[in-house]
Design a protein around this motif. Structure first.
Motif, PDB file in Angstrom:
ATOM      1  N   ASP A  36      26.775 -25.788  -7.636  1.00 37.26           N
ATOM      2  CA  ASP A  36      25.427 -25.737  -7.078  1.00 37.26           C
ATOM      3  C   ASP A  36      25.572 -25.852  -5.568  1.00 37.26           C
ATOM      4  O   ASP A  36      26.230 -26.770  -5.067  1.00 37.26           O
ATOM      5  CB  ASP A  36      24.557 -26.870  -7.627  1.00 37.26           C
ATOM      6  CG  ASP A  36      24.201 -26.652  -9.081  1.00 37.26           C
ATOM      7  OD1 ASP A  36      23.841 -25.515  -9.442  1.00 37.26           O
ATOM      8  OD2 ASP A  36      24.283 -27.616  -9.867  1.00 37.26           O
ATOM      9  N   LEU A  37      24.970 -24.910  -4.880  1.00 41.13           N
ATOM     10  CA  LEU A  37      25.060 -24.860  -3.425  1.00 41.13           C
ATOM     11  C   LEU A  37      23.669 -25.003  -2.819  1.00 41.13           C
ATOM     12  O   LEU A  37      22.676 -24.621  -3.426  1.00 41.13           O
ATOM     13  CB  LEU A  37      25.665 -23.529  -2.965  1.00 41.13           C
ATOM     14  CG  LEU A  37      27.046 -23.166  -3.513  1.00 41.13           C
ATOM     15  CD1 LEU A  37      27.458 -21.774  -3.027  1.00 41.13           C
ATOM     16  CD2 LEU A  37      28.087 -24.212  -3.127  1.00 41.13           C
ATOM     17  N   GLU A  38      23.626 -25.545  -1.608  1.00 40.24           N
ATOM     18  CA  GLU A  38      22.390 -25.572  -0.846  1.00 40.24           C
ATOM     19  C   GLU A  38      22.664 -24.885   0.484  1.00 40.24           C
ATOM     20  O   GLU A  38      23.728 -25.057   1.076  1.00 40.24           O
ATOM     21  CB  GLU A  38      21.873 -26.994  -0.642  1.00 40.24           C
ATOM     22  CG  GLU A  38      22.780 -27.908   0.137  1.00 40.24           C
ATOM     23  CD  GLU A  38      22.218 -29.316   0.296  1.00 40.24           C
ATOM     24  OE1 GLU A  38      21.085 -29.590  -0.150  1.00 40.24           O
ATOM     25  OE2 GLU A  38      22.922 -30.151   0.887  1.00 40.24           O
ATOM     26  N   VAL A  39      21.708 -24.075   0.894  1.00 43.36           N
ATOM     27  CA  VAL A  39      21.791 -23.392   2.175  1.00 43.36           C
ATOM     28  C   VAL A  39      20.799 -24.074   3.100  1.00 43.36           C
ATOM     29  O   VAL A  39      19.588 -24.072   2.836  1.00 43.36           O
ATOM     30  CB  VAL A  39      21.462 -21.887   2.038  1.00 43.36           C
ATOM     31  CG1 VAL A  39      21.606 -21.189   3.388  1.00 43.36           C
ATOM     32  CG2 VAL A  39      22.335 -21.225   0.979  1.00 43.36           C
ATOM     33  N   LEU A  40      21.318 -24.671   4.153  1.00 47.71           N
ATOM     34  CA  LEU A  40      20.494 -25.363   5.134  1.00 47.71           C
ATOM     35  C   LEU A  40      20.350 -24.461   6.352  1.00 47.71           C
ATOM     36  O   LEU A  40      21.353 -23.966   6.887  1.00 47.71           O
ATOM     37  CB  LEU A  40      21.142 -26.687   5.535  1.00 47.71           C
ATOM     38  CG  LEU A  40      21.405 -27.648   4.371  1.00 47.71           C
ATOM     39  CD1 LEU A  40      22.237 -28.825   4.834  1.00 47.71           C
ATOM     40  CD2 LEU A  40      20.105 -28.108   3.755  1.00 47.71           C
ATOM     41  N   THR A  41      19.130 -24.244   6.771  1.00 48.66           N
ATOM     42  CA  THR A  41      18.845 -23.303   7.858  1.00 48.66           C
ATOM     43  C   THR A  41      17.955 -23.976   8.892  1.00 48.66           C
ATOM     44  O   THR A  41      16.981 -24.640   8.532  1.00 48.66           O
ATOM     45  CB  THR A  41      18.136 -22.046   7.311  1.00 48.66           C
ATOM     46  OG1 THR A  41      18.955 -21.450   6.305  1.00 48.66           O
ATOM     47  CG2 THR A  41      17.849 -21.037   8.414  1.00 48.66           C
ATOM     48  N   ARG A  42      18.319 -23.764  10.157  1.00 44.60           N
ATOM     49  CA  ARG A  42      17.508 -24.309  11.238  1.00 44.60           C
ATOM     50  C   ARG A  42      17.573 -23.386  12.446  1.00 44.60           C
ATOM     51  O   ARG A  42      18.530 -22.635  12.614  1.00 44.60           O
ATOM     52  CB  ARG A  42      17.966 -25.708  11.631  1.00 44.60           C
ATOM     53  CG  ARG A  42      19.369 -25.770  12.191  1.00 44.60           C
ATOM     54  CD  ARG A  42      19.774 -27.221  12.460  1.00 44.60           C
ATOM     55  NE  ARG A  42      21.177 -27.357  12.714  1.00 44.60           N
ATOM     56  CZ  ARG A  42      21.761 -27.166  13.898  1.00 44.60           C
ATOM     57  NH1 ARG A  42      21.028 -26.818  14.949  1.00 44.60           N
ATOM     58  NH2 ARG A  42      23.057 -27.323  14.051  1.00 44.60           N
ATOM     59  N   LEU A  43      16.556 -23.442  13.254  1.00 41.03           N
ATOM     60  CA  LEU A  43      16.543 -22.741  14.530  1.00 41.03           C
ATOM     61  C   LEU A  43      17.265 -23.643  15.516  1.00 41.03           C
ATOM     62  O   LEU A  43      16.830 -24.765  15.778  1.00 41.03           O
ATOM     63  CB  LEU A  43      15.106 -22.468  14.975  1.00 41.03           C
ATOM     64  CG  LEU A  43      14.934 -21.669  16.253  1.00 41.03           C
ATOM     65  CD1 LEU A  43      15.519 -20.258  16.096  1.00 41.03           C
ATOM     66  CD2 LEU A  43      13.461 -21.585  16.627  1.00 41.03           C
ATOM     67  N   ALA A  44      18.400 -23.181  16.047  1.00 45.35           N
ATOM     68  CA  ALA A  44      19.243 -24.027  16.881  1.00 45.35           C
ATOM     69  C   ALA A  44      19.047 -23.791  18.372  1.00 45.35           C
ATOM     70  O   ALA A  44      19.339 -24.666  19.181  1.00 45.35           O
ATOM     71  CB  ALA A  44      20.710 -23.814  16.522  1.00 45.35           C
ATOM     72  N   GLU A  45      18.559 -22.617  18.724  1.00 44.83           N
ATOM     73  CA  GLU A  45      18.422 -22.280  20.148  1.00 44.83           C
ATOM     74  C   GLU A  45      17.353 -21.210  20.304  1.00 44.83           C
ATOM     75  O   GLU A  45      17.279 -20.280  19.500  1.00 44.83           O
ATOM     76  CB  GLU A  45      19.767 -21.754  20.648  1.00 44.83           C
ATOM     77  CG  GLU A  45      19.891 -21.541  22.119  1.00 44.83           C
ATOM     78  CD  GLU A  45      21.303 -21.095  22.500  1.00 44.83           C
ATOM     79  OE1 GLU A  45      21.435 -20.583  23.627  1.00 44.83           O
ATOM     80  OE2 GLU A  45      22.240 -21.240  21.700  1.00 44.83           O
ATOM     81  N   LEU A  46      16.545 -21.354  21.336  1.00 43.65           N
ATOM     82  CA  LEU A  46      15.478 -20.388  21.607  1.00 43.65           C
ATOM     83  C   LEU A  46      15.545 -19.978  23.064  1.00 43.65           C
ATOM     84  O   LEU A  46      15.387 -20.812  23.965  1.00 43.65           O
ATOM     85  CB  LEU A  46      14.109 -21.005  21.294  1.00 43.65           C
ATOM     86  CG  LEU A  46      12.887 -20.149  21.546  1.00 43.65           C
ATOM     87  CD1 LEU A  46      12.907 -18.892  20.677  1.00 43.65           C
ATOM     88  CD2 LEU A  46      11.619 -20.960  21.297  1.00 43.65           C
ATOM     89  N   GLY A  47      15.816 -18.698  23.289  1.00 39.87           N
ATOM     90  CA  GLY A  47      15.848 -18.164  24.641  1.00 39.87           C
ATOM     91  C   GLY A  47      14.643 -17.279  24.880  1.00 39.87           C
ATOM     92  O   GLY A  47      13.717 -17.220  24.070  1.00 39.87           O
TER      93      GLY A  47
END
Length: 140
Positions: A75-86
């Motif tokens: 069982d896997l989890e994919v963690l996603t986030r916005l790390a940088e905004l230009g």
């Protein structure tokens, strides 16, 4: 869990595997994409900004690190986030972790731009869209 982070879970199936019995490297790209879809599913107001007539979210670079093999039944989890905004591009950071022990199986950084579909060119990240994205940044 931080509200700026999205989590999508999936189970490794037999059709994800290669001849060595572990997840084929190309499948991780699909897992990561599933995570990005989940990110926008969790933020319907943000997703609406990418509807017809508005700029499209377009991946322009993806760097992935394969850390550990995942196998059938994991069982896997994919963690996603916005790390940088230009002003012209932004970067999402993603991790694929094994749920059982929290081990990082793979991690990736995806750079995206906003594409004016009619003009077929990248546009600045500004205005309403910038204002919607800025509070979501969870830096490294």
């Amino acid at each position: 869990m931080d509200a700026r982070l999205s989590r999508v879970c999936l189970r490794v199936r037999g059709y994800h595997l290669d001849g060595y019995g572990h997840v084929n490297n190309a499948r991780y790209l699909e897992f990561l994409e599933e995570g990005r879809w989940g990110y926008f599913d969790d933020r319907p107001d943000l997703a609406r900004l990418f509807t017809s007539g508005n700029p499209a979210f377009v991946a322009v670079n993806l760097n992935i690190n394969y850390r550990l093999a995942a196998v059938a039944g994991d069982d896997l989890e994919v963690l996603t986030r916005l790390a940088e905004l230009g002003t012209r591009s932004a970067r999402m950071h993603q991790e694929i972790r094994r749920v059982g022990d929290g081990a990082v199986v793979a991690d990736a950084d995806l750079t995206f731009v906003l594409l004016d579909v009619k003009a077929n060119r990248a546009v600045a990240i500004e205005g309403e869209l910038h204002d919607a994205l800025a509070p979501l940044v969870l830096a490294d």
